[in-house]
Design a protein around this motif. Structure first.
Motif, short mmCIF file in Angstrom:
data_model
loop_
_atom_site.label_atom_id
_atom_site.label_comp_id
_atom_site.label_asym_id
_atom_site.label_seq_id
_atom_site.Cartn_x
_atom_site.Cartn_y
_atom_site.Cartn_z
N ALA A 1 2.42 17.32 7.11
CA ALA A 1 3.00 16.07 6.61
C ALA A 1 1.93 15.08 6.17
O ALA A 1 2.11 14.38 5.17
CB ALA A 1 3.89 15.44 7.69
N SER A 2 0.83 14.99 6.90
CA SER A 2 -0.18 13.98 6.60
C SER A 2 -1.30 14.52 5.71
O SER A 2 -1.60 13.97 4.66
CB SER A 2 -0.77 13.42 7.90
OG SER A 2 -1.59 12.30 7.64
N LEU A 3 -1.93 15.63 6.10
CA LEU A 3 -3.00 16.21 5.29
C LEU A 3 -2.48 17.01 4.11
O LEU A 3 -3.20 17.27 3.15
CB LEU A 3 -3.87 17.12 6.16
CG LEU A 3 -4.97 16.47 6.98
CD1 LEU A 3 -5.70 17.51 7.80
CD2 LEU A 3 -5.95 15.72 6.10
N ASN B 1 -3.34 6.33 3.84
CA ASN B 1 -4.71 6.00 3.44
C ASN B 1 -4.98 4.49 3.50
O ASN B 1 -5.56 3.91 2.58
CB ASN B 1 -4.98 6.52 2.03
CG ASN B 1 -6.45 6.86 1.80
OD1 ASN B 1 -7.26 6.80 2.73
ND2 ASN B 1 -6.80 7.20 0.58
N VAL B 2 -4.54 3.85 4.58
CA VAL B 2 -4.75 2.42 4.78
C VAL B 2 -6.15 2.21 5.36
O VAL B 2 -6.42 2.66 6.46
CB VAL B 2 -3.69 1.82 5.73
CG1 VAL B 2 -3.94 0.33 5.93
CG2 VAL B 2 -2.29 2.06 5.19
N ILE C 1 0.84 -1.21 0.00
CA ILE C 1 0.00 0.00 0.00
C ILE C 1 0.87 1.25 0.00
O ILE C 1 0.65 2.19 -0.76
CB ILE C 1 -0.94 0.00 1.22
CG1 ILE C 1 -2.02 -1.06 1.04
CG2 ILE C 1 -1.58 1.37 1.41
CD1 ILE C 1 -2.92 -1.22 2.25
N ILE C 2 1.88 1.26 0.87
CA ILE C 2 2.76 2.42 0.98
C ILE C 2 3.54 2.62 -0.31
O ILE C 2 3.69 3.75 -0.81
CB ILE C 2 3.70 2.26 2.19
CG1 ILE C 2 2.87 2.27 3.49
CG2 ILE C 2 4.72 3.38 2.23
CD1 ILE C 2 3.66 1.88 4.71
N ILE D 1 -9.41 9.26 3.68
CA ILE D 1 -9.88 9.23 5.07
C ILE D 1 -8.64 9.19 5.95
O ILE D 1 -7.96 8.18 6.04
CB ILE D 1 -10.76 8.00 5.35
CG1 ILE D 1 -11.99 7.99 4.44
CG2 ILE D 1 -11.19 7.98 6.82
CD1 ILE D 1 -13.01 9.07 4.71
N ASN D 2 -8.34 10.31 6.57
CA ASN D 2 -7.13 10.42 7.40
C ASN D 2 -7.48 10.16 8.86
O ASN D 2 -7.48 11.07 9.70
CB ASN D 2 -6.50 11.80 7.24
CG ASN D 2 -5.05 11.86 7.68
OD1 ASN D 2 -4.23 12.52 7.06
ND2 ASN D 2 -4.71 11.16 8.75
#
Length: 632
Positions: free
Chosen positions: A268-270, A394-395, A38-39, A376-377
């Motif tokens: 970093a994430s959003l 996004n797992v 996935i990554i 979906i975070n």
């Protein structure tokens, strides 16, 4: 060195995770290669906004408690560099970064005139609106601590929260006069300076209170000098626990933790950008709103849109009016939206990501597909905690990834304590198993705790893996799914033991919520005379007009759950009590148990025979259960 030990083996702790729903099983058996694929796929697709991600990682690495840095300093910087950018908006008004900074500065100077200084508490009692964020900014700019009060509280509970802040000043919004009147005679209220802010109307200023707008109108709008002396490790806010199991506690939120959330999650994430609009339907007294939503917007110089209150029917209409690209959620919020009638406008929006926690795996795909949300975070964190997980890659079904030191350890649900071996050490569970999540306390991951030192110490484990180490007890059971990702399972207090097995309430609720006739479920354990552990009981709120069929429900649950996890009792609720952030209030339900005389008229059913299903409980049933002649 002495430790509490347990006679229960390590397999007991994983019991809550060995019999899961189909979703849970899928996540439990997901191997390290699967997550890695996935990554890799995410990176191969060219992870969008990589420059923003890199900036967030760098800011996260540079976070230093002893450095001169603060939230107020970040507001100032944005106001000086990009004064014209919109900063915050609600249904009534909006402020640019320049205007927000100017208003906050005038209020900060007024607070200083009232004797407020570094470390002093300022209590804020207001509903969601632009002025509340300006008041928070004003308070933290002079090194004081903003206490965000829950405006839904009244009387003793609100007074308790007010006392924990020990405020020099109490700022009350005109919309919260009734709440304040319930604590006006409390010692904390009598000893504080009282300020008031109109709620966009001509309501008169209450006796004994100062109109903050009028009092500060002629004061300087210059940046307070204190900003350049505030270190990142100093407290910024008091965020209160929901009080579902007792009186609320005030968690201390430092500037460091807020800035790390801004960098690690917002950037970093959003991967927020100035063009984004972050829609926030959650109350600002909750960290999902005050830290994650505002932090994400401020870090990128984007706009925060604050909804006054969450409305399931009006959510998408207001979000579209705000032209939002990102929003925050609590899991129950997503379920409420799914329960709304489908509309052909469900995908008519610009949303590219949603961030929050508590979205149940069985709702994940339905929510994402119906409303067309690319990312979906989901994240994991706690107001008083010292680490966070975020679903950067996004797992599906995962709380995400965390780079900080943590461990998932063997847990004994009956004792509600982690298992220690003969030498006194805790032991980590294997990948795919369920255990207690703990986080190492260190300079890189400090623990700010509560205002109550004794309550803070109770959340810590010492001498865990080596002598002298210290770990924060999250109080949550999670599944280790590999590649430093976890899946949330249950709160420790919600997991109960029945027939020698651990029952995770969230797993039972997931099975119940698959039924179309059920709008909402609350699962908890109740005491049964002479029985070891607690029997499962489910409170159900049925869909309007739906009939309860005890046989159909029993057949469904027996198919979905292991025998010990099937609820013994069912209570048909007339309403579901929740906190302002949609957490279920289970205390009164547990106290009432399965006795109809204490159920406020709600019908109660018992599962005496699985072939018959749930049948109305009778006085004879209660007598038989109490005497032990009816074995459940």
């Amino acid at each position: 060195m002495m430790h509490a030990t347990s006679s229960h083996g390590g397999t007991q702790a994983a019991a809550a995770g060995t019999h899961q729903s189909t979703e849970g099983k899928g996540m439990a058996v997901r191997d390290r290669v699967g997550l890695l694929d996935i990554i890799r796929g995410y990176v191969k697709r060219g992870a969008p906004r990589t420059s923003t991600t890199l900036r967030g990682v760098i800011d996260l690495a540079r976070a230093d408690r002893d450095k001169i840095d603060s939230i107020g300093r970040r507001v100032q910087r944005m106001a000086h560099r990009h004064p014209e950018r919109p900063a915050v908006r609600d249904a009534r008004r909006g402020l640019s970064y320049f205007a927000l900074n100017q208003l906050a500065n005038r209020w900060a100077h007024w607070l200083r005139e009232q004797g407020v200084g570094p470390g002093d508490g300022v209590a804020l009692l207001m509903e969601n609106r632009v002025e509340l964020l300006a008041a928070v900014t004003a308070t933290i700019k002079i090194g004081a601590i903003a206490g965000l009060l829950n405006h839904n509280q009244r009387g003793e509970v609100l007074g308790h929260s007010l006392g924990l802040i020990a405020p020099r000043v109490i700022l009350v919004g005109g919309e919260c006069h009734e709440a304040f009147d319930s604590v006006r005679d409390d010692a904390a209220a009598k000893s504080a300076v009282l300020a008031w802010l109109a709620d966009g109307d001509d309501a008169p200023v209450p006796e004994g209170q100062t109109d903050l707008d009028v009092a500060s109108a002629m004061l300087s709008a210059a940046d307070p000098a204190e900003v350049d002396r505030i270190k990142a490790g100093q407290p910024a806010f008091y965020i209160f626990t929901s009080g579902t199991t007792g009186m609320p506690k005030a968690a201390v939120m430092s500037h460091t933790r807020w800035l790390r959330a801004m960098a690690g999650i917002g950037l970093a994430s959003l991967r927020m950008r100035p063009s984004d609009v972050f829609y926030c339907p959650l109350p600002l007294y909750h960290n999902n709103a005050l830290t994650l939503a505002w932090g994400a917007a401020l870090g990128a110089g984007a706009e925060l849109y604050i909804a006054r209150k969450f409305s399931a029917s009006g959510f998408w209409e207001e979000l579209r009016a705000a032209d939002a690209t990102v929003f925050c959620y609590i899991g129950e919020l997503c379920r409420y939206l799914l329960l709304q009638p489908e509309r052909n406008t469900d995908r008519d929006h610009r949303v590219r990501a949603a961030i929050g926690n508590g979205l149940r795996p069985e709702l994940w795909e339905a929510f994402q597909n119906r409303f067309g949300i690319p990312h979906i975070n989901e994240f994991y964190g706690a107001s008083e905690g010292n680490l966070a997980f975020t679903n950067t890659f996004n797992v599906p079904g995962s709380c995400g990834f965390c780079p900080l030191p943590y461990a998932v350890v063997d847990f004994d649900a009956s004792e509600e304590m982690p298992v220690r071996d003969k030498r006194g050490w805790m032991r980590k569970v294997k990948r795919g198993q369920v255990g207690l999540l703990i986080a190492e306390v260190s300079d890189k991951a400090p623990y700010d705790g509560y205002t109550d030192a004794s309550a803070s110490e109770k959340k810590l484990f010492r001498d865990v893996f080596v002598e002298g180490d210290c770990w924060f007890n999250t109080g949550d059971l999670v599944r280790d799914i590999g590649m430093r990702h976890i899946q949330f399972i249950d709160r420790v207090g919600d997991t109960f033991r029945w027939k020698g097995e651990n029952v995770a309430t969230t797993e039972v609720e997931r099975a119940i919520d698959m039924r179309d006739e059920v709008d909402e479920s609350v699962v908890y354990g109740v005491e049964v005379p002479g029985a070891d552990g607690r029997a499962g009981m489910a409170g159900l709120l049925l869909h309007e007009g739906a009939a309860f069929d005890g046989k159909v429900l029993a057949d469904h649950l027996c198919e979905q759950l292991p025998a010990y996890a099937v609820p013994v009792f069912v209570r048909l609720l007339s309403r579901v009590e929740t906190t302002g952030t949609f957490k279920h209030r289970k205390v009164d339900l547990k106290k009432a148990g399965f006795n109809p005389a204490r159920s406020d008229g709600d019908p109660i059913y018992v599962l005496k025979d699985r072939e018959q299903g749930y049948t109305p409980i009778t006085d004879g049933d209660i007598q038989a259960i109490s005497s032990g002649t009816l074995r459940l």
